[in-house]
Design an enzyme around this catalytic site. Structure first.
Site, PDB file in Angstrom:
ATOM      1  N   GLU A 176      34.299  -8.330 -19.629  1.00  0.00           N
ATOM      2  CA  GLU A 176      33.641  -8.557 -20.917  1.00  0.00           C
ATOM      3  C   GLU A 176      34.178  -7.596 -21.979  1.00  0.00           C
ATOM      4  OE1 GLU A 176      29.420  -8.499 -19.915  1.00  0.00           O
ATOM      5  OE2 GLU A 176      29.478 -10.648 -19.533  1.00  0.00           O
ATOM      6  N   ASP A 305      18.310  -0.954  -9.141  1.00  0.00           N
ATOM      7  CA  ASP A 305      19.639  -0.486  -8.727  1.00  0.00           C
ATOM      8  C   ASP A 305      19.609   0.647  -7.720  1.00  0.00           C
ATOM      9  OD1 ASP A 305      20.808  -2.286 -10.374  1.00  0.00           O
ATOM     10  OD2 ASP A 305      21.800  -0.821 -11.691  1.00  0.00           O
ATOM     11  N   ALA A 320      20.162  -7.108 -13.298  1.00  0.00           N
ATOM     12  CA  ALA A 320      18.899  -6.983 -14.021  1.00  0.00           C
ATOM     13  C   ALA A 320      17.794  -7.844 -13.409  1.00  0.00           C
ATOM     14  CB  ALA A 320      19.127  -7.351 -15.480  1.00  0.00           C
TER      15      ALA A 320
HETATM   16  C1  FAD Z   1      27.611  -2.121 -18.911  1.00  0.00           C
HETATM   17  C2  FAD Z   1      26.675  -2.875 -18.002  1.00  0.00           C
HETATM   18  C3  FAD Z   1      26.624  -4.252 -18.070  1.00  0.00           C
HETATM   19  C4  FAD Z   1      25.764  -4.968 -17.242  1.00  0.00           C
HETATM   20  N1  FAD Z   1      25.704  -6.323 -17.336  1.00  0.00           N
HETATM   21  C5  FAD Z   1      24.828  -7.018 -16.601  1.00  0.00           C
HETATM   22  C6  FAD Z   1      24.684  -8.419 -16.749  1.00  0.00           C
HETATM   23  O1  FAD Z   1      25.389  -9.038 -17.555  1.00  0.00           O
HETATM   24  N2  FAD Z   1      23.756  -9.055 -15.993  1.00  0.00           N
HETATM   25  C7  FAD Z   1      22.955  -8.386 -15.098  1.00  0.00           C
HETATM   26  O2  FAD Z   1      22.100  -8.992 -14.462  1.00  0.00           O
HETATM   27  N3  FAD Z   1      23.071  -7.055 -14.927  1.00  0.00           N
HETATM   28  C8  FAD Z   1      23.968  -6.356 -15.657  1.00  0.00           C
HETATM   29  N4  FAD Z   1      24.087  -4.998 -15.485  1.00  0.00           N
HETATM   30  C9  FAD Z   1      23.294  -4.338 -14.441  1.00  0.00           C
HETATM   31  C10 FAD Z   1      21.848  -4.141 -14.896  1.00  0.00           C
HETATM   32  O3  FAD Z   1      21.812  -3.598 -16.189  1.00  0.00           O
HETATM   33  C11 FAD Z   1      21.151  -3.255 -13.904  1.00  0.00           C
HETATM   34  O4  FAD Z   1      21.182  -3.894 -12.647  1.00  0.00           O
HETATM   35  C12 FAD Z   1      19.711  -2.981 -14.302  1.00  0.00           C
HETATM   36  O5  FAD Z   1      19.668  -2.283 -15.520  1.00  0.00           O
HETATM   37  C13 FAD Z   1      18.984  -2.200 -13.223  1.00  0.00           C
HETATM   38  O6  FAD Z   1      17.687  -1.949 -13.640  1.00  0.00           O
HETATM   39  P1  FAD Z   1      16.931  -0.617 -13.160  1.00  0.00           P
HETATM   40  O7  FAD Z   1      15.564  -0.709 -13.709  1.00  0.00           O
HETATM   41  O8  FAD Z   1      17.135  -0.448 -11.708  1.00  0.00           O
HETATM   42  O9  FAD Z   1      17.749   0.550 -13.839  1.00  0.00           O
HETATM   43  P2  FAD Z   1      18.041   0.825 -15.381  1.00  0.00           P
HETATM   44  O10 FAD Z   1      17.866  -0.399 -16.197  1.00  0.00           O
HETATM   45  O11 FAD Z   1      19.352   1.511 -15.406  1.00  0.00           O
HETATM   46  O12 FAD Z   1      16.907   1.833 -15.792  1.00  0.00           O
HETATM   47  C14 FAD Z   1      16.810   3.118 -15.224  1.00  0.00           C
HETATM   48  C15 FAD Z   1      15.960   3.951 -16.149  1.00  0.00           C
HETATM   49  O13 FAD Z   1      15.629   5.132 -15.484  1.00  0.00           O
HETATM   50  C16 FAD Z   1      15.793   6.217 -16.351  1.00  0.00           C
HETATM   51  N5  FAD Z   1      16.067   7.388 -15.514  1.00  0.00           N
HETATM   52  C17 FAD Z   1      17.072   7.553 -14.645  1.00  0.00           C
HETATM   53  N6  FAD Z   1      16.980   8.722 -14.022  1.00  0.00           N
HETATM   54  C18 FAD Z   1      15.873   9.324 -14.517  1.00  0.00           C
HETATM   55  C19 FAD Z   1      15.229  10.566 -14.260  1.00  0.00           C
HETATM   56  N7  FAD Z   1      15.719  11.447 -13.372  1.00  0.00           N
HETATM   57  N8  FAD Z   1      14.114  10.864 -14.963  1.00  0.00           N
HETATM   58  C20 FAD Z   1      13.605   9.996 -15.870  1.00  0.00           C
HETATM   59  N9  FAD Z   1      14.169   8.820 -16.146  1.00  0.00           N
HETATM   60  C21 FAD Z   1      15.283   8.482 -15.462  1.00  0.00           C
HETATM   61  C22 FAD Z   1      16.949   5.828 -17.248  1.00  0.00           C
HETATM   62  O14 FAD Z   1      16.925   6.533 -18.478  1.00  0.00           O
HETATM   63  C23 FAD Z   1      16.698   4.334 -17.430  1.00  0.00           C
HETATM   64  O15 FAD Z   1      15.886   4.055 -18.542  1.00  0.00           O
HETATM   65  C24 FAD Z   1      24.937  -4.269 -16.314  1.00  0.00           C
HETATM   66  C25 FAD Z   1      24.998  -2.879 -16.241  1.00  0.00           C
HETATM   67  C26 FAD Z   1      25.856  -2.179 -17.084  1.00  0.00           C
HETATM   68  C27 FAD Z   1      25.907  -0.676 -17.009  1.00  0.00           C
END
Ligand code: FAD
Length: 444
Positions: A176, A305, A320
């Protein structure tokens, strides 16, 4: 403590954490969501900020604004540094206090992932990754500055290094980014420079795998590669990166001189597994039970994740949708337990499909047996991404920006902005002694 006063601490306000918080909206609990950022970030559109298509404010919203109507939720800006699972506390560093303890009855860890350089952390200095808004703005600064430097550079030999952009990793993010960069340099910058020709910029996509978008069907990988090459992206597959330094990349024995290398190859989970001393998979993600709890700790859930769960013999992907559905599930388990209802069936991921966009008007989409590439897939991609953007104000703003860009070819945010570092107060010397716990108003 009686269940009606139970406190659910959620660490992380990403897709998983927010999903959990919202599922607890009507539960008789106190929800405390801790995040080190004040905003929820829509990571799938980060590459558009890095390539000047959108501005940061169009893909992120303050978490406390998203939860403003949820009376049982409190948002704390701070970084969790550890968990004491015996005494049911998490430790939080904030701008002026360290190691503040927050007690929980239930804990949901949704701390996501960060970059992995596969044991080559020395690459990080020269090849930034794309995970946060700060990363995206920094890459945008770098790319735009390269053109500015080249325009001012007398020696034409240096133009080539400045205008060669190397992306390491041909997964969705690399593909992308490459597509969006190609559109930026081939069609948008052309009329604005006098001494250089931006269309001569090289974009090189490198991956050690045999095809781009390795997790997609082969037909879609092939369509993506053709599309990238039509846009002028050089695709180099089958060779890992051996070296990255200030002057470029060496991959498969070939040296590619470049002043801009971007790492999109790997992710590593947050240290949640270490905090809990819980079993992890090889990547370091916490192995959870089918109800997303940590073995031996029925009050701790890990989602998104940073969790590892197999379904039908395969590990669930770090996307996501998985995080959202798992967050919602963990919140529902707690809500039902507190209401005295039976537990839901084990978690099962419902795969709505995956997609990747390659430049303007072209995407690939894979959902069940459906394989689609081209404009129709791009329309579906745009509609789905608009739908999943957290707030209606962002949806309107992004839709208008995309429509404007599509019609006029003009990009949204081509600004080079250099920040001066965080404007936070110095932490107090002995934060841990000053405050060893944090108090909350009882939720009404
Ligand atoms: C560039 C990019 C493109 C992507 N494109 C896609 C896509 O097109 N389609 C798709 O399905 N997925 C995509 N993904 C993957 C998707 O974004 C992730 O799978 C998703 O965000 C995971 O959600 P999560 O809640 O596990 O973590 P996240 O959304 O990463 O959220 C984690 C949160 O925890 C917080 N955090 C972390 N450590 C700490 C700590 N020690 N103390 C306090 N807060 C903390 C962070 O600040 C963040 O807000 C993409 C990821 C990236 C990086």
């Amino acid at each position: 403590m009686h269940d009606s006063a139970s406190r659910v601490v959620i660490v992380g306000g990403g897709f998983g954490g927010l999903g959990a918080a919202k599922a607890l909206r009507k539960a008789d609990v106190q929800v405390v969501l801790v995040d080190r950022q004040n905003h929820h970030l829509f990571q799938p559109l980060l590459y558009q900020v890095a390539t000047s298509a959108l501005s940061p404010g169009q893909i992120a919203s303050p978490i406390r604004n998203i939860l403003r109507r949820q009376r049982n939720a409190t948002v704390i800006l701070g970084e969790v540094t550890g968990v004491d699972s015996d005494r049911r506390r998490v430790f939080v560093d904030s701008a002026d206090r360290k190691g503040v303890a927050i007690e929980y009855d239930y804990l949901i860890l949704a701390t996501g992932a960060s970059h992995s350089y596969f044991g080559h952390d020395e690459f990080a200095r020269f090849a930034p990754g794309l995970k946060s808004l700060a990363d995206a703005v920094s890459i945008r600064n770098h790319v735009l500055s390269a053109f500015e430097q080249a325009e001012a550079e007398e020696d034409p030999k240096r133009h080539r290094d400045l205008l060669t952009f190397v992306l390491v990793g041909a997964g969705p993010t690399g593909v992308e980014m490459a597509g969006a960069l190609a559109i930026l340099v081939r069609s948008m910058l052309q009329s604005e420079f006098r001494r250089i020709d931006p269309t001569l910029a090289r974009i090189v996509l490198v991956d050690m795998g045999p095809r781009v978008l390795g997790t997609f069907a082969e037909s879609l990988s092939a369509a993506t590669r053709t599309r990238l090459e039509t846009l002028g992206v050089e695709v180099r597959l089958g060779h890992g990166v051996e070296l990255i330094d200030a002057d470029g990349v060496t991959a498969g024995g070939e040296r590619i001189a470049s002043k801009t290398v971007i790492w999109t190859a790997g992710v590593a989970p947050s240290p949640a597994g270490k905090w809990l001393k819980a079993p992890t998979d090889r990547a370091g993600r916490v192995r959870v039970q089918p109800d997303l709890r940590v073995p031996g700790h029925p009050e701790i859930f890990v989602v998104g994740d940073t969790a590892s769960l197999d379904q039908d013999g395969h590990p669930l992907p770090g996307v996501a949708q998985v995080a959202m559905q798992q967050g919602r599930y963990a919140g529902t388990v707690i809500r039902r337990r507190i209401a005295g209802e039976s537990a839901p069936r084990p978690f099962r991921y419902f795969d709505k499909g995956t997609m990747a966009v390659v430049g303007r008007g072209f995407a690939v989409l894979q959902s069940g047996r459906v394989r689609l590439s081209g404009f129709l897939a791009w329309m579906a991609w745009a509609a789905i991404h608009l739908e999943f953007l957290g707030q209606s104000s962002l949806r309107v703003s992004v839709f208008v920006q995309w429509a404007w860009t599509y019609v006029t070819g003009q990009r949204g945010a081509r600004l080079i902005v250099n920040y001066h570092g965080p404007a936070t107060a110095e932490p107090s010397a002995t934060g841990a002694e000053v405050a060893s716990s944090i108090h909350f108003r009882e939720s009404s």
